[in-house]
Design an enzyme around this catalytic site. Structure first.
Site, PDB file in Angstrom:
ATOM      1  N   HIS A 277      40.229  24.415  -7.550  1.00 41.01           N
ATOM      2  CA  HIS A 277      41.571  23.913  -7.218  1.00 41.01           C
ATOM      3  C   HIS A 277      42.002  24.417  -5.828  1.00 41.01           C
ATOM      4  O   HIS A 277      42.554  23.656  -5.034  1.00 41.01           O
ATOM      5  CB  HIS A 277      42.608  24.412  -8.237  1.00 41.01           C
ATOM      6  CG  HIS A 277      42.404  23.924  -9.636  1.00 41.01           C
ATOM      7  ND1 HIS A 277      42.128  24.763 -10.684  1.00 41.01           N
ATOM      8  CD2 HIS A 277      42.437  22.668 -10.156  1.00 41.01           C
ATOM      9  CE1 HIS A 277      42.017  24.058 -11.804  1.00 41.01           C
ATOM     10  NE2 HIS A 277      42.186  22.790 -11.513  1.00 41.01           N
TER      11      HIS A 277
ATOM     12  N   LYS B 106      45.843  19.324 -24.352  1.00 48.92           N
ATOM     13  CA  LYS B 106      44.642  20.044 -23.914  1.00 48.92           C
ATOM     14  C   LYS B 106      44.550  21.442 -24.537  1.00 48.92           C
ATOM     15  O   LYS B 106      43.592  22.164 -24.293  1.00 48.92           O
ATOM     16  CB  LYS B 106      44.646  20.166 -22.384  1.00 48.92           C
ATOM     17  CG  LYS B 106      43.718  19.164 -21.709  1.00 48.92           C
ATOM     18  CD  LYS B 106      43.563  19.453 -20.237  1.00 48.92           C
ATOM     19  CE  LYS B 106      42.217  19.009 -19.714  1.00 48.92           C
ATOM     20  NZ  LYS B 106      42.085  19.209 -18.272  1.00 48.92           N
TER      21      LYS B 106
ATOM     22  N   ARG C 293      35.218  15.341  -8.096  1.00 50.17           N
ATOM     23  CA  ARG C 293      33.978  16.132  -8.086  1.00 50.17           C
ATOM     24  C   ARG C 293      32.745  15.256  -8.191  1.00 50.17           C
ATOM     25  O   ARG C 293      31.762  15.463  -7.515  1.00 50.17           O
ATOM     26  CB  ARG C 293      34.004  17.137  -9.247  1.00 50.17           C
ATOM     27  CG  ARG C 293      35.081  18.184  -9.098  1.00 50.17           C
ATOM     28  CD  ARG C 293      35.320  18.925 -10.375  1.00 50.17           C
ATOM     29  NE  ARG C 293      35.833  18.033 -11.411  1.00 50.17           N
ATOM     30  CZ  ARG C 293      35.982  18.346 -12.685  1.00 50.17           C
ATOM     31  NH1 ARG C 293      35.627  19.529 -13.101  1.00 50.17           N
ATOM     32  NH2 ARG C 293      36.475  17.490 -13.546  1.00 50.17           N
TER      33      ARG C 293
ATOM     34  N   SER D 237      37.912  24.508 -15.373  1.00 47.83           N
ATOM     35  CA  SER D 237      38.618  25.584 -16.082  1.00 47.83           C
ATOM     36  C   SER D 237      37.977  25.827 -17.454  1.00 47.83           C
ATOM     37  O   SER D 237      37.854  26.969 -17.894  1.00 47.83           O
ATOM     38  CB  SER D 237      40.096  25.238 -16.237  1.00 47.83           C
ATOM     39  OG  SER D 237      40.666  25.009 -14.983  1.00 47.83           O
TER      40      SER D 237
HETATM   41  N1  COA Z   1      37.070  21.621  -8.449  1.00 46.18           N
HETATM   42  C1  COA Z   1      36.586  21.981  -9.622  1.00 46.18           C
HETATM   43  N2  COA Z   1      37.185  21.660 -10.800  1.00 46.18           N
HETATM   44  C2  COA Z   1      38.317  20.971 -10.766  1.00 46.18           C
HETATM   45  C3  COA Z   1      38.884  20.576  -9.566  1.00 46.18           C
HETATM   46  C4  COA Z   1      38.218  20.925  -8.365  1.00 46.18           C
HETATM   47  N3  COA Z   1      38.684  20.569  -7.193  1.00 46.18           N
HETATM   48  N4  COA Z   1      40.014  19.897  -9.840  1.00 46.18           N
HETATM   49  C5  COA Z   1      40.139  19.863 -11.171  1.00 46.18           C
HETATM   50  N5  COA Z   1      39.108  20.510 -11.733  1.00 46.18           N
HETATM   51  C6  COA Z   1      38.850  20.640 -13.155  1.00 46.18           C
HETATM   52  C7  COA Z   1      39.949  21.330 -13.881  1.00 46.18           C
HETATM   53  O1  COA Z   1      39.721  22.710 -13.965  1.00 46.18           O
HETATM   54  C8  COA Z   1      39.923  20.651 -15.226  1.00 46.18           C
HETATM   55  O2  COA Z   1      38.968  21.285 -16.029  1.00 46.18           O
HETATM   56  P1  COA Z   1      39.100  21.245 -17.609  1.00 46.18           P
HETATM   57  O3  COA Z   1      39.139  19.815 -18.026  1.00 46.18           O
HETATM   58  O4  COA Z   1      37.890  21.949 -18.003  1.00 46.18           O
HETATM   59  O5  COA Z   1      40.365  21.965 -17.949  1.00 46.18           O
HETATM   60  C9  COA Z   1      39.419  19.239 -14.938  1.00 46.18           C
HETATM   61  O6  COA Z   1      38.826  19.330 -13.670  1.00 46.18           O
HETATM   62  C10 COA Z   1      40.510  18.218 -14.889  1.00 46.18           C
HETATM   63  O7  COA Z   1      41.614  18.840 -14.353  1.00 46.18           O
HETATM   64  P2  COA Z   1      42.940  18.363 -13.724  1.00 46.18           P
HETATM   65  O8  COA Z   1      42.748  17.883 -12.363  1.00 46.18           O
HETATM   66  O9  COA Z   1      43.872  19.493 -13.904  1.00 46.18           O
HETATM   67  O10 COA Z   1      43.345  17.125 -14.511  1.00 46.18           O
HETATM   68  P3  COA Z   1      43.893  17.043 -15.923  1.00 46.18           P
HETATM   69  O11 COA Z   1      43.164  15.909 -16.519  1.00 46.18           O
HETATM   70  O12 COA Z   1      43.924  18.285 -16.672  1.00 46.18           O
HETATM   71  O13 COA Z   1      45.432  16.700 -15.610  1.00 46.18           O
HETATM   72  C11 COA Z   1      47.253  15.285 -15.011  1.00 46.18           C
HETATM   73  C12 COA Z   1      45.765  15.469 -15.179  1.00 46.18           C
HETATM   74  C13 COA Z   1      48.096  16.468 -15.322  1.00 46.18           C
HETATM   75  C14 COA Z   1      47.436  14.930 -13.573  1.00 46.18           C
HETATM   76  C15 COA Z   1      47.600  14.104 -15.941  1.00 46.18           C
HETATM   77  O14 COA Z   1      47.288  14.455 -17.265  1.00 46.18           O
HETATM   78  C16 COA Z   1      49.055  13.729 -15.859  1.00 46.18           C
HETATM   79  O15 COA Z   1      49.470  13.125 -14.904  1.00 46.18           O
HETATM   80  N6  COA Z   1      49.843  14.084 -16.883  1.00 46.18           N
HETATM   81  C17 COA Z   1      51.266  13.756 -16.963  1.00 46.18           C
HETATM   82  C18 COA Z   1      51.506  12.520 -17.820  1.00 46.18           C
HETATM   83  C19 COA Z   1      51.165  11.277 -17.046  1.00 46.18           C
HETATM   84  O16 COA Z   1      51.865  10.874 -16.141  1.00 46.18           O
HETATM   85  N7  COA Z   1      50.049  10.643 -17.402  1.00 46.18           N
HETATM   86  C20 COA Z   1      49.564   9.487 -16.683  1.00 46.18           C
HETATM   87  C21 COA Z   1      50.126   8.215 -17.223  1.00 46.18           C
HETATM   88  S1  COA Z   1      49.568   7.919 -18.860  1.00 46.18           S
END
Ligand code: COA
Length: 165
Positions: free
Chosen positions: A18, A42, A92, A130
């Site tokens: 991140h 999650k 990624r 994560s």
């Molecule tokens: N390098 C390495 N790993 C990374 C990374 C990077 N640059 N960026 C993210 N990751 C990993 C994270 O650690 C995470 O790992 P995990 O799944 O093992 O926990 C994974 O990639 C995905 O992470 P993240 O980018 O945090 O996305 P997410 O899917 O957890 O969250 C939101 C996405 C919060 C943006 C999304 O759920 C959201 O917008 N929620 C609000 C409700 C909404 O509006 N939804 C959309 C309309 S339905």
């Protein structure tokens, strides 16, 4: 004109993956808001308050971070409230991209001015998710290389409490 971009995620916990995206985004935009989704589905190991605190500590040294906030709403609504029309997402692999295209499209349907900008994760950290970090730490593997110091300490403490108490 000042350009504020939102970098959203679950950050459970924040990793060097991140941070790689955050640091590069601060070089492109004037201000970055880090938005941490409550994301109960999650089943995060750290609660929202803890994730906000850890993310604040891990990004203290980075200029241009406007704020770190938690949200429990649609991302598009948050962007409207924060008066930002740019979302930053790290990509990624090609598999990430498929999901990201759909997410970007949904967000645009809700808030048509909202654009998603994708940054390719640096190769050295692109494998750090994560969940992988939590899994390795749970079995006493070394996760020090993947986490900022304060996050590493907090994760070990949390896992110790969860599994050994
Ligand atoms: N390098 C390495 N790993 C990374 C990374 C990077 N640059 N960026 C993210 N990751 C990993 C994270 O650690 C995470 O790992 P995990 O799944 O093992 O926990 C994974 O990639 C995905 O992470 P993240 O980018 O945090 O996305 P997410 O899917 O957890 O969250 C939101 C996405 C919060 C943006 C999304 O759920 C959201 O917008 N929620 C609000 C409700 C909404 O509006 N939804 C959309 C309309 S339905």
């Amino acid at each position: 004109m000042n350009k504020t971009a939102i970098y959203p995620g679950t950050f459970d916990p924040i990793t060097y993956g991140h941070l790689d995206i955050i640091i590069r985004a601060t070089k492109i935009f004037d201000n970055i808001i880090i938005a941490i989704s409550k994301n109960k589905e999650k089943k995060p190991i750290f609660n929202l308050k803890e994730r906000i605190q850890l993310t604040k500590k891990a990004t203290l040294h980075i200029k241009n971070i406007k704020k770190v906030l938690g949200f429990n709403d649609l991302l598009a609504n948050l962007a409207k409230t924060e008066k930002s029309n740019i979302l930053i997402r790290g990509v990624r692999t090609i598999f990430d991209f498929d999901y990201e295209i759909k997410l970007a499209e949904i967000n645009k349907q809700i808030y048509p001015e909202l654009d998603s900008i994708f940054l390719l994760s640096s190769k050295e950290v692109s494998f750090i998710s994560s969940s992988f970090v939590k899994e390795i730490a749970k079995y006493n593997g070394n996760v020090k290389p993947y986490l900022p110091k304060e996050v590493y300490t907090a994760l070990l403490k949390k896992l110790h409490k969860k599994y050994l108490s």
